[in-house]
Design an enzyme around this catalytic site. Structure first.
Site, PDB file in Angstrom:
ATOM      1  N   GLU A 156       0.731  -1.329  -0.021  1.00 49.20           N
ATOM      2  CA  GLU A 156       0.042  -0.013  -0.170  1.00 49.20           C
ATOM      3  C   GLU A 156       0.734   1.230   0.002  1.00 49.20           C
ATOM      4  O   GLU A 156       1.810   1.488   0.606  1.00 49.20           O
ATOM      5  CB  GLU A 156      -0.798  -0.017   1.174  1.00 49.20           C
ATOM      6  CG  GLU A 156      -2.091  -0.679   1.485  1.00 49.20           C
ATOM      7  CD  GLU A 156      -2.747  -0.806   2.678  1.00 49.20           C
ATOM      8  OE1 GLU A 156      -3.088  -1.908   3.090  1.00 49.20           O
ATOM      9  OE2 GLU A 156      -2.867   0.502   3.000  1.00 49.20           O
TER      10      GLU A 156
ATOM     11  N   CYS B  15       3.063   8.510   1.426  1.00 42.47           N
ATOM     12  CA  CYS B  15       3.409   7.575   2.284  1.00 42.47           C
ATOM     13  C   CYS B  15       3.518   6.492   1.819  1.00 42.47           C
ATOM     14  O   CYS B  15       2.761   5.660   1.398  1.00 42.47           O
ATOM     15  CB  CYS B  15       2.262   7.532   3.501  1.00 42.47           C
ATOM     16  SG  CYS B  15       2.488   6.337   4.826  1.00 42.47           S
TER      17      CYS B  15
ATOM     18  N   CYS C  19       4.889  -6.898   8.212  1.00 43.53           N
ATOM     19  CA  CYS C  19       5.975  -6.457   9.261  1.00 43.53           C
ATOM     20  C   CYS C  19       5.909  -7.544  10.615  1.00 43.53           C
ATOM     21  O   CYS C  19       5.015  -8.023  10.530  1.00 43.53           O
ATOM     22  CB  CYS C  19       5.113  -5.201   9.713  1.00 43.53           C
ATOM     23  SG  CYS C  19       6.211  -4.310  11.009  1.00 43.53           S
TER      24      CYS C  19
ATOM     25  N   CYS D 214       2.827  -5.090  16.742  1.00 45.81           N
ATOM     26  CA  CYS D 214       2.225  -3.919  17.347  1.00 45.81           C
ATOM     27  C   CYS D 214       0.617  -4.299  17.172  1.00 45.81           C
ATOM     28  O   CYS D 214       0.089  -4.588  16.443  1.00 45.81           O
ATOM     29  CB  CYS D 214       2.337  -2.573  16.859  1.00 45.81           C
ATOM     30  SG  CYS D 214       3.974  -1.731  16.818  1.00 45.81           S
TER      31      CYS D 214
ATOM     32  N   CYS E 212      -2.255  -2.556  15.161  1.00 42.95           N
ATOM     33  CA  CYS E 212      -1.748  -2.491  13.721  1.00 42.95           C
ATOM     34  C   CYS E 212      -2.145  -3.542  12.632  1.00 42.95           C
ATOM     35  O   CYS E 212      -1.786  -4.806  13.086  1.00 42.95           O
ATOM     36  CB  CYS E 212      -0.209  -2.087  13.594  1.00 42.95           C
ATOM     37  SG  CYS E 212       0.334  -1.860  11.938  1.00 42.95           S
TER      38      CYS E 212
ATOM     39  N   CYS F 180      -3.856   1.613   8.156  1.00 44.46           N
ATOM     40  CA  CYS F 180      -2.501   1.060   7.389  1.00 44.46           C
ATOM     41  C   CYS F 180      -2.598  -0.460   7.285  1.00 44.46           C
ATOM     42  O   CYS F 180      -2.703  -1.198   8.356  1.00 44.46           O
ATOM     43  CB  CYS F 180      -1.298   1.251   7.960  1.00 44.46           C
ATOM     44  SG  CYS F 180      -1.127   3.199   8.974  1.00 44.46           S
TER      45      CYS F 180
HETATM   46  N1  SAH Z   1       7.009   0.953  11.860  1.00 44.43           N
HETATM   47  C1  SAH Z   1       7.219   2.379  11.661  1.00 44.43           C
HETATM   48  C2  SAH Z   1       6.030   2.790  10.768  1.00 44.43           C
HETATM   49  C3  SAH Z   1       4.756   2.392  10.207  1.00 44.43           C
HETATM   50  S1  SAH Z   1       3.257   2.623  11.102  1.00 44.43           S
HETATM   51  C4  SAH Z   1       6.555   2.752  13.239  1.00 44.43           C
HETATM   52  O1  SAH Z   1       5.895   2.101  13.905  1.00 44.43           O
HETATM   53  O2  SAH Z   1       6.570   3.874  13.387  1.00 44.43           O
HETATM   54  C5  SAH Z   1       3.076   4.568  11.114  1.00 44.43           C
HETATM   55  C6  SAH Z   1       2.457   4.941  12.372  1.00 44.43           C
HETATM   56  O3  SAH Z   1       0.893   4.448  12.550  1.00 44.43           O
HETATM   57  C7  SAH Z   1       2.946   4.438  13.479  1.00 44.43           C
HETATM   58  O4  SAH Z   1       3.199   5.381  14.412  1.00 44.43           O
HETATM   59  C8  SAH Z   1       2.147   3.576  14.054  1.00 44.43           C
HETATM   60  O5  SAH Z   1       1.965   3.033  15.285  1.00 44.43           O
HETATM   61  C9  SAH Z   1       0.837   4.031  13.517  1.00 44.43           C
HETATM   62  N2  SAH Z   1      -0.403   3.056  13.644  1.00 44.43           N
HETATM   63  C10 SAH Z   1      -0.455   1.703  13.054  1.00 44.43           C
HETATM   64  N3  SAH Z   1      -1.752   1.205  13.015  1.00 44.43           N
HETATM   65  C11 SAH Z   1      -2.379   2.179  13.451  1.00 44.43           C
HETATM   66  C12 SAH Z   1      -3.866   2.290  13.861  1.00 44.43           C
HETATM   67  N4  SAH Z   1      -4.549   1.399  13.825  1.00 44.43           N
HETATM   68  N5  SAH Z   1      -4.280   3.365  14.419  1.00 44.43           N
HETATM   69  C13 SAH Z   1      -3.481   4.536  14.738  1.00 44.43           C
HETATM   70  N6  SAH Z   1      -2.246   4.523  14.258  1.00 44.43           N
HETATM   71  C14 SAH Z   1      -1.743   3.358  13.722  1.00 44.43           C
END
Ligand code: SAH
Length: 347
Positions: free
Chosen positions: A93, A106, A113, A117, A120, A334
């Site tokens: 994406e 972006c 990944c 988290c 995510c 995302c």
């Molecule tokens: N791996 C990197 C970059 C990718 S995610 C990182 O963790 O920073 C980009 C941002 O979106 C990160 O801050 C991540 O924690 C956040 N993110 C991912 N899923 C999300 C969600 N469902 N709601 C809000 N933020 C989210």
């Protein structure tokens, strides 16, 4: 052996490859220009190269281009979400956003990944593979070709953990910001990490001039460990040490992303703890109401709680913004677009 991908070569590497073919050096500059300035879709387009050379290049080398599979356009603000297919069939994406100061893209840094988290969607199926520098560049080039408009800002905040794909990321940034190529200003590139502290220090040592961001999401270890498995590897204290190291080495202000999740990390007590943690640091906190993922039951905080959280931080002297919501009508979090696509293709 895998074939060399022409688009994945720095100018210096390309000069060597071209010399290996017995060609003059200026051919490398022409090729690089076609790939990274003119954003050619194929070697066949490179009309100032002799036909015999074009034929050899097409036969002997790979040339990364992405195929658009899905394009969603927001009716509210013109944000576009893309699903692109890679040469091996994987899909990724990318998102294009229009701001008053220009166009921001972006990009994803990995297919999937492995950071895990819990909020995510990108991590639900684990890591499939790293993206090459060419595949990261090509997300930007594809979007420029499709829209006919240049991109001014690049954020590495799509699927994947960029610092888990360190070498390719660094190569990507160097190529993206090179005068021979797309020549995007380093000040307009942001890389976000979930907090791989050692890699963040290594990135600081390279002093690339980019904007660093750390996904913090919690003010203490106990809470962060529930949300982000990476915090079992690096405590907040270790992460903050790396953050301070980054600032000392580069002078670049750190952004902390903080996704607010109802009744978990959105309380006034959390705001107080966060303010205490960040006090005295030159930084910005970017608050993001969590984007609910269907596989998880996290909820967004009530609107007033977001404002209260912001005010408490401001009162403590912390710079804070609330992430402007872009494309809320196409606002799959995302990694969800890819996930739904893969589920459908599997049937
Ligand atoms: N791996 C990197 C970059 C990718 S995610 C990182 O963790 O920073 C980009 C941002 O979106 C990160 O801050 C991540 O924690 C956040 N993110 C991912 N899923 C999300 C969600 N469902 N709601 C809000 N933020 C989210």
């Amino acid at each position: 052996m895998d074939r060399i991908d022409l688009k994945n070569l720095t100018m210096q590497e390309l000069v060597e490859v071209v010399a290996g073919l017995g060609e003059k050096k200026f051919r490398a500059a022409q090729l690089y220009d076609w790939m990274h300035k003119k954003e050619a879709c194929s070697v066949a387009e490179m009309t100032n190269l002799p036909e015999a050379l074009r034929k050899r290049l097409s036969e002997q080398f790979d040339y990364t281009v992405l195929t658009k599979v899905v394009e969603l356009v927001s009716k509210i603000d013109g944000t576009r979400k893309y699903l692109f297919r890679l040469a091996d069939g994987n899909v990724i994406e990318s998102v294009r956003m229009e701001y008053h100061h220009g166009v921001s893209v972006c990009i994803s840094s990995q297919v999937g990944c492995r950071m895990g988290c819990t909020f995510c969607a990108s991590t639900l199926g684990g890591l499939v593979r790293n993206l090459s520098a060419a595949e990261m560049l090509e997300q930007i080039y594809s979007i420029e070709r499709l829209t006919g408009e240049k991109v001014s800002n690049v954020v590495v905040m799509g699927s994947g953990e960029p610092l888990d794909n360190f070498d390719n990321l660094v190569k990507f940034i160097q190529m993206l910001c090179s005068e021979d190529g797309r020549n995007i200003s380093r000040r307009n590139v942001t890389v976000s990490t979930c907090g791989l502290a050692d890699r963040l220090k290594a990135l600081a040592d390279l002093d690339l001039g980019i904007n660093p961001a750390v996904s913090l999401h919690a003010p203490n270890d106990a809470m962060r460990r529930k949300l982000m498995p990476v915090s079992n590897r690096y405590s907040i204290a270790e992460l903050m040490e790396a953050v301070d190291y980054y600032f000392d080495k580069t002078g670049r202000r750190m952004t902390f992303e903080y996704s607010l999740i109802r009744d978990q990390n959105d309380t006034p007590a959390c705001a107080g703890e966060l303010a205490a943690l960040l006090k005295g640091r030159n930084c910005l906190v970017n608050l993001i109401p969590v984007n609910p993922v269907s596989e998880r039951n996290y909820e967004r905080p009530a609107g007033p709680n977001v404002q209260t959280f912001q005010k408490l931080l401001e009162k403590a002297g912390i710079n804070v913004t609330i992430r402007r919501e872009m494309g809320s009508d196409i606002n799959a979090a995302c990694g969800q677009l890819r996930r739904h696509y893969e589920e459908e293709s599997r049937g």
